[in-house]
Structures are given as C-alpha cells and as structure tokens.
Design a protein around this motif. Structure first.
Motif, short mmCIF file in Angstrom:
data_model
loop_
_atom_site.label_atom_id
_atom_site.label_comp_id
_atom_site.label_asym_id
_atom_site.label_seq_id
_atom_site.Cartn_x
_atom_site.Cartn_y
_atom_site.Cartn_z
N TYR A 47 -4.45 39.46 97.94
CA TYR A 47 -4.19 40.03 96.61
C TYR A 47 -4.40 41.54 96.60
CZ TYR A 47 -4.68 35.08 96.06
OH TYR A 47 -4.52 33.73 96.25
N LEU A 48 -5.33 41.98 97.44
CA LEU A 48 -5.52 43.44 97.55
C LEU A 48 -4.30 44.05 98.23
CD1 LEU A 48 -9.24 43.21 98.68
CD2 LEU A 48 -8.49 44.30 96.58
N ILE A 57 -5.39 40.75 87.16
CA ILE A 57 -5.62 41.94 87.98
C ILE A 57 -7.02 42.52 87.83
CG2 ILE A 57 -3.20 42.63 88.27
CD1 ILE A 57 -3.42 44.29 85.78
N TRP A 89 -13.34 43.62 90.70
CA TRP A 89 -12.14 44.10 91.40
C TRP A 89 -11.04 44.51 90.43
CZ3 TRP A 89 -15.02 39.90 92.79
CH2 TRP A 89 -15.68 40.01 94.03
N SER A 90 -10.34 45.55 90.84
CA SER A 90 -9.10 45.92 90.18
C SER A 90 -8.01 45.74 91.23
CB SER A 90 -9.17 47.39 89.73
OG SER A 90 -7.85 47.92 89.65
N LEU A 91 -7.05 44.88 90.95
CA LEU A 91 -5.95 44.67 91.89
C LEU A 91 -4.76 45.51 91.40
CD1 LEU A 91 -6.25 40.77 92.27
CD2 LEU A 91 -7.23 42.54 93.75
N GLY A 92 -4.77 46.76 91.77
CA GLY A 92 -3.68 47.64 91.37
C GLY A 92 -3.72 48.02 89.90
N GLU A 216 -6.99 51.43 99.46
CA GLU A 216 -5.60 51.87 99.25
C GLU A 216 -4.87 52.11 100.55
OE1 GLU A 216 -5.20 55.78 97.51
OE2 GLU A 216 -7.27 56.30 97.97
N GLN A 230 -0.38 49.16 96.19
CA GLN A 230 -1.20 49.32 94.99
C GLN A 230 -2.57 49.91 95.34
OE1 GLN A 230 -1.10 45.09 94.13
NE2 GLN A 230 -3.26 44.86 94.66
N LYS A 231 -3.20 50.55 94.35
CA LYS A 231 -4.54 51.09 94.55
C LYS A 231 -5.54 50.09 93.99
CE LYS A 231 -3.36 55.91 94.32
NZ LYS A 231 -3.66 57.19 93.80
N ASN A 232 -6.52 49.70 94.81
CA ASN A 232 -7.46 48.67 94.38
C ASN A 232 -8.88 49.19 94.31
OD1 ASN A 232 -5.51 46.28 94.88
ND2 ASN A 232 -5.58 47.31 96.88
N ASP A 234 -12.82 47.66 94.87
CA ASP A 234 -13.63 46.54 95.34
C ASP A 234 -15.09 46.98 95.23
OD1 ASP A 234 -15.00 44.64 96.95
OD2 ASP A 234 -14.49 45.76 98.78
#
Ligand code: SER
Length: 610
Positions: A47-48, A57, A89-92, A216, A230-232, A234
C-alpha cells in the motif's frame, strides 16, 4: 499515566483525525523474507507502494514487534527484543507538516511531555538524497529551537527495512526520517560513551520515543532511486518508551509493562532491583520471557531452526540469567511470571489466552526442564574432562547446548581459566555459518524478492555448479549481486576464461534450466550436508540444522556416473536461506554477457535472463 491509557489515547488521537484502526499483523511474519514482524509498516508495503488499502489512506494501530537482531543488546534501560509499536500512516495523503505537528501535539498536549526536553533529528543529506531542509523548517516553525534540532546522516536518519540505502535490495522502499528524543536530565552523561552527550549517545540520557519516516523512494539500481507514485508517512513510537517518558523514569523496565515481572524476579532471588549488573540480568529475563510467551502464542515451538531456534535461544538465555542470579533454575518461578504477562496484556491484542496459556506453560516448562537436563549432562561431561580448553568448551556448547558462561564459571571455581579467545574463534566460525544460512531472514526483508530477482538467485546456484563442472572444484563463490536487470557473480579462479569455457558454462546452465529441475529447500544437520558435498559450508563438526537448497533431485541421473553428485540424483546443493524458484524452467534461459577480472585470483561474470 500507564501504558493502557497511553495506547488508547494514541489510537483515539489519530482516529479523531480520520484514521482507521487496522488489526496488527501476526508476530510471526507471513512475509517469506523475514521471520518476524519488526515494525508496524511491514504489513503495509504494497500500500505504501501504491496499492489501494481497503481501510483508506489514513491508518493507525498498535503492533506487537519482535527484533531478533537486538537479543545481545538487551540489558540497558531502553532496549528490548519484544515491544509494542504505536503507528500511524498516510498512504499518499498528508505529509511532513501535518505529521510533525500531530506528533508534537500528541507528545506535548496529550501525554504532557515537557517540550523543553524534546530533541529532534533530521536527515543531513548525502550524494543521492538531498538534505531535509523542509523538515528542519517545520520543526523550527513549531517552536523547537535550532540547538535542539540535529542533523545526522544515512546511518541514523534514513529508514528502510534493510537499513541504509547501500544495503537495500533493488525494489525496496524507504525514506528519510525524523526522530524524536526525550531527555532525562536525571541521567548523568557517561563519558565512556564519548566526550559530549547528544541524542544518539548510548549513555541512556536520551531516549528515542518516536520516528516519522517519509517513505517516498524506491531503489531502482545499484545506487539509483526513483520517487514512488505517492508520498507516505510511516510513524512508529515504542509504547514502553513513551510510557517511561510520560512517567519521567528513564528505565522502561520500571514501567507497568515490565515492573510486575522484575518485581517477581526480585521475589525469587531475594535481592532488590538495585545493583547495575543484577538489573541487567533481570531485564534480560523479563524481556526474553515476555517475547517467548508471545512467540509461543503465535504458534512457535522451540527447535533448532528459524523461529524455533530464536525462541530456544531466548528461553535458554533467560534460564541462564536466572541461574546466575539465584544459583538455580526454578522452572515454577517462570510459570508464575507467565501469569503476570497474561494479566498485563489481557484484552489488549485479540489473543485467546484461555486456549494459549496452558500451551505456553507446557512449552516453556518442557523446554526449561530439558535444558536443566542438558545442564546436568554437560556438568557430568565436564567432570570427566581433566583439562578444558576453548575448543572443548565450544564442543560442549555446540553438542549439549551447554552455555559458555556456565563452563567458565565452573572452572573458575576449580581454579582453571579457559582460553576465551579460542572459544570465541570457534564461535565466530559457527556464527558465520548461521549468518549464511539465514542471510537476510533475521533482519527486515533483506534479499530482493521480486520474481526476476528470485530467478537470478537460482541462476547463481546453477552458475556456481556449472563453473565448478567446467573449470574445476577450485572455483568457489566470492560474492554476488543481483538486481532486476542482471546478475553479477564473483568466483575464485586464477585466469581469464576462454570463449569456449564461457560458452560451455552458459550451455550447461541453460541445459539445467530446460531439464526443469525441482528446487527444494531441505533442512539437515551440517554433517549430512557435508556428506552431500553441499557448497558453501565451513569446516567443523556441527549438529545444528542448516538450510540447503537442492536443485534437481527429481532428475534421473546416470547411476554409473563418476560424479558423486550425479549418482545421488541432484545437480546442485548449496547452503542458502533462499528464496528460489520452485522449478528451473520458469527461468527461461540465460546469457553470459561479460567475464572479467576483479582482483588477483578472483573473476567476475555478468549474466542476464533471455
Ligand atoms: N518503520 C519505522 C521504524 O520502525 C517507523 O515506524 O522506526
């Protein structure tokens, strides 16, 4: 605030910011390249990298983690093998600014940590990835003074499962990170760790309590990176450490997550938790026992390989430390500590203690009783030996699992000193062996494991054998490097190969690919592996189980063949931790593109899939 409150506050904080709580992964990793789950992001890799996560997300959870590579490091105020990682987490979706602000808000407003005791670190840049000026400015804008923002290089402020950029396999993801440290002024800086104290100083004054990784990048070549689609974000923060910081006690073993266990040890040994050397042993027991309980709950049983080997090591170390502290190995004291661990984690993870606890008790009791017998047997052996040297001490260790420290202690009592250097030499030989056997598996996912890389990995085994067939048994692998484009293989040989020899090797490998040989992983003792002439073994006598990849045991070979290998019905047997293809024809075929010298006596081959 105890750990239950802190865990809940973290989850609630991020849930109120639109994060969905996801289930933690199993502690025993489902991912074939690693043995254990060692961080919360491990289950999120696809997903990352861009796959759509069914929960959205923005994610949050609390993940039980185990880091086998930290076993030797346990004993100070802050290291464990088992710990709980709070993660978001931010997935994008959001990136640096929101993340830094939220973490800062959580630490200072929710947990009430004194902002003046927070120190942060930022990536200083290297020849591949630029300095993280943005993160520096964000921290500064939030009021962290410049003298509490530190720049460090790839070793400290780059994060991937396999460490710094040069150690990452092609295909692996990672990014720069920003760590947060809490300072305990009550801990005096110890100059043995360096003249000046700083966040990464090991004296114990600073404790890392959180780490935001900005994932990223993806590695695409030997020293090439490309940006992910995408920029993630963690984030991971150790619950044990956050609890220690919140309660202003620099010793995580005195938080509610460990203190009941160390209290129980104090009861057993009758000494307080005071003496530094004794505290170290108590911490090891507390950590190792807790880790063992969770591993057994997850289905691991002690054995001589992989997960089971790690579990056995934990239990034996805990038992030995208990013996050192109290002069005996009282198995029932371990059982009462297991009950305490159950109470601590009741209703935290979805663990069925009703089912699991009797199993945990049984496994640990049996293993420790067996170990007690091992100790007794070893003691008897020792009685028989008049002069014990380092080699014999190692044999006792290797054959009976008889710990060196016990051997040493007994002979000291008898007035004899063992040559520790000799023991160490034997031990290192053995470690080298285990390292090769499990290459990459005890750490995060090391080996590249895309389909292509796995094919190349199997080709290296075929190539290794084919080179030995064509050039002679003096050929031995010296190194190899694989990416999705090609393989590079270094081997010992003292002259340039002729065109004809290169062609022969290439044809032989292609022949073996076409024969569609099965590739099987077999576990056997080193003795058996030596009998098979498996390549990659070191000398010595070992009963320990090792992992061997055998190629071609399905093939009917000429029973009259001179070659022992061919008579026994396989083409290659090599000491290896995998992974490999299941049968060779999926590889298709290969072409050797180059043969050259590396150094005196070492040649290099490049080959590509065709
Ligand atoms: N993966 C990062 C770590 O383990 C942050 O969660 O530190």
């Amino acid at each position: 605030m105890d750990s239950r409150v802190i865990r809940q506050k973290f989850l609630d904080f991020f849930k109120s910011r639109k994060h969905v709580q996801i289930n933690p992964a199993r502690l025993v990793s489902d991912d074939q390249t690693t043995l254990f789950t060692s961080s919360g992001m491990q289950q999120l890799i696809p997903y990352l990298m861009g796959k759509t996560h069914p929960e959205g997300i923005r994610l949050v959870n609390s993940q039980a983690c185990f880091r086998a590579e930290d076993i030797e490091g346990v004993g100070d105020n802050r290291h464990t093998t088992f710990f709980e990682m709070l993660g978001n987490w931010s997935l994008g979706d959001y990136f640096k600014k929101e993340q830094i602000w939220w973490v800062y808000e959580f630490l200072t407003n929710v947990l009430g940590l004194d902002p003046n005791r927070l120190h942060v670190t930022v990536f200083e840049g290297d020849n591949l990835i630029p300095k993280d000026e943005e993160t520096f400015s964000i921290w500064k804008d939030f009021g962290v003074p410049e003298d509490r923002i530190y720049f460090y290089g790839v070793k400290e402020n780059w994060w991937s499962r396999s460490g710094s950029p040069d150690q990452m396999p092609v295909g692996e993801i990672g990014g720069t990170d920003s760590e947060i440290f809490f300072e305990f002024p009550q801990v005096e800086h110890d100059e043995r760790f360096g003249e000046k104290c700083h966040p990464h100083c090991n004296c114990g004054r600073f404790m890392e309590i959180g780490n935001s990784v900005f994932i990223e990048y993806k590695k695409t070549g030997d020293s090439e990176f490309e940006k992910l689609p995408q920029k993630n974000v963690d984030f991971g923060g150790g619950l044990e450490r956050l609890t220690a910081a919140t309660n202003d006690n620099p010793d995580i073993f005195q938080t509610d997550l460990h203190k009941p266990i160390t209290d129980a040890i104090v009861q057993v040994i009758g000494n307080p938790y005071e003496d530094e050397e004794e505290k170290k042993l108590m911490r090891i027991i507390a950590d190792h026992l807790k880790a063992s309980v969770f591993l057994i709950m997850d289905g691991v049983i002690p054995s001589n390989k992989l997960h089971g080997y790690v579990l056995r090591r934990l239990l034996r170390r805990a038992a030995i430390k208990m013996r050192n502290l109290s002069g005996r190995l009282d198995v029932s004291s371990f059982v009462s500590m297991i009950r305490i661990i159950r109470t601590q984690y009741n209703e935290i993870f979805e663990i069925d203690w009703e089912e699991g606890l009797p199993r945990v008790n049984k496994v640990i009791t049996e293993e420790l009783e067996k170990f007690q017998k091992t100790l007794d047997k070893g003691l008897k052996e020792i009685e028989k030996i008049s002069e014990i040297d380092g080699k014999i001490a190692f044999d006792l260790y290797q054959t009976f699992g008889f710990p060196y420290e016990v051997t040493e202690e007994l002979f000291r009592q008898k007035g004899q000193d063992i040559d520790k250097e000799q023991f160490k030499k034997e031990f290192e030989k053995h470690q080298e062996l285990s390292r090769t056997a499990s290459a990459g598996m005890f750490k995060g996912g090391l080996a590249g494991h895309s389909e292509t890389e796995i094919k190349y990995h199997t080709v290296t085994h075929l190539l290794h054998q084919a080179l030995r067939d064509v050039l002679g048994p003096e050929v031995f692998q010296k190194g190899s490097n694989i990416n999705t484009e090609r393989l590079r293989f270094d081997f010992s040989y003292d002259r340039k190969m002729t065109e004809e020899e290169i062609k022969k090797v290439e044809d032989l490998v292609n022949e073996k690919i076409e024969e569609d040989l099965v590739v099987e992983r077999k576990f056997m003792s080193v003795k058996e592996a030596q009998k098979m002439n498996a390549i990659g073994l070191f000398g010595g006598k070992y009963d320990e189980e090792v992992s061997i990849y055998v190629i071609g045991s399905n093939h009917i070979y000429d029973v009259n063949a001179k070659d022992q290998r061919e008579r026994s019905g396989y083409y290659s047997a090599e000491f290896c931790g995998g992974p490999h293809v299941e049968h060779t024809n999926v590889i298709g075929g290969i072409k050797i593109t180059k043969e050259e010298a590396v150094s005196s006596g070492v040649r290099r081959i490049y080959a590509e899939l065709v």
